[in-house]
Scaffold this motif. Sequence first.
Motif, PDB file in Angstrom:
ATOM      1  N   ARG A 197      57.461  53.839   4.761  1.00  0.00           N
ATOM      2  CA  ARG A 197      58.488  54.444   3.915  1.00  0.00           C
ATOM      3  C   ARG A 197      59.384  53.366   3.297  1.00  0.00           C
ATOM      4  O   ARG A 197      59.683  53.392   2.105  1.00  0.00           O
ATOM      5  N   GLU A 198      59.797  52.392   4.108  1.00  0.00           N
ATOM      6  CA  GLU A 198      60.681  51.344   3.591  1.00  0.00           C
ATOM      7  C   GLU A 198      59.969  50.449   2.584  1.00  0.00           C
ATOM      8  O   GLU A 198      60.551  50.030   1.590  1.00  0.00           O
ATOM      9  N   LEU A 199      58.697  50.167   2.836  1.00  0.00           N
ATOM     10  CA  LEU A 199      57.943  49.354   1.872  1.00  0.00           C
ATOM     11  C   LEU A 199      57.810  50.097   0.544  1.00  0.00           C
ATOM     12  O   LEU A 199      57.953  49.497  -0.526  1.00  0.00           O
ATOM     13  N   GLN A 200      57.575  51.383   0.611  1.00  0.00           N
ATOM     14  CA  GLN A 200      57.482  52.163  -0.636  1.00  0.00           C
ATOM     15  C   GLN A 200      58.832  52.183  -1.342  1.00  0.00           C
ATOM     16  O   GLN A 200      58.924  52.050  -2.556  1.00  0.00           O
ATOM     17  N   HIS A 201      59.890  52.322  -0.551  1.00  0.00           N
ATOM     18  CA  HIS A 201      61.240  52.338  -1.115  1.00  0.00           C
ATOM     19  C   HIS A 201      61.537  51.012  -1.852  1.00  0.00           C
ATOM     20  O   HIS A 201      62.213  51.003  -2.882  1.00  0.00           O
ATOM     21  N   LEU A 202      61.026  49.928  -1.338  1.00  0.00           N
ATOM     22  CA  LEU A 202      61.266  48.619  -1.960  1.00  0.00           C
ATOM     23  C   LEU A 202      60.266  48.347  -3.100  1.00  0.00           C
ATOM     24  O   LEU A 202      60.319  47.286  -3.722  1.00  0.00           O
ATOM     25  N   GLY A 203      59.360  49.292  -3.322  1.00  0.00           N
ATOM     26  CA  GLY A 203      58.422  49.120  -4.440  1.00  0.00           C
ATOM     27  C   GLY A 203      57.365  48.087  -4.158  1.00  0.00           C
ATOM     28  O   GLY A 203      56.967  47.344  -5.054  1.00  0.00           O
ATOM     29  N   ARG A 204      56.888  48.095  -2.899  1.00  0.00           N
ATOM     30  CA  ARG A 204      55.854  47.133  -2.534  1.00  0.00           C
ATOM     31  C   ARG A 204      54.614  47.305  -3.418  1.00  0.00           C
ATOM     32  O   ARG A 204      54.159  48.393  -3.701  1.00  0.00           O
TER      33      ARG A 204
END
Length: 173
Positions: free
Chosen positions: A164-171
């Motif tokens: 979720r956090e990686l997606q939030h950061l636009g990985r």
Amino acid sequence: MAAITAQSTMSQEEQTFADRTIVAHSGMPGALLGILQQVQEHNSHKYLTAEILEYVAEKADIPLARIYSVATFFAQFNLDPQGEHSICICRGTACHTHGSRSLLQRLRHELALPDDDTEPSSITTPDGRFTVRVVACFGQCALAPVMEVDHAIFGHVNEQTLERELQHLGRKK
Ligand code: FES
């Protein structure tokens, strides 16, 4: 974003900022920590270059060896250029027993970084977007496993939290 490289000299603007920061902390308890925090935050790649440390030593009249011992002791200080986003996984005993090793492995895989514990404790993706770090303990062991993303602490982290956090950061791989 272009790959980041180490800076070799301080700009006049950086020197002026360091001068002001040293004056502002003059005579304060814990002055050195405060100075290093602020000059690191001011640096465009969020790290303390050798030139910055030497400059602070000279201007604040503090032995360079002491400055290096503080800069290398505290996990909050970086001696290498940092990526746009920082993701830090705790490798302390409590976090290790709650699965931090596999979280780190997954994180490195997702960012196409080598999964190698002999790597330095801080490694940045070639595009300069993410720096993955490890620390010995965040002092939040009851929340194990613990992860810090851009200064925000997450407890009881699992692979879903990480994704979720990686997606939030636009990985993007
Ligand atoms: S061991 Fe991870 S926060 Fe203490």
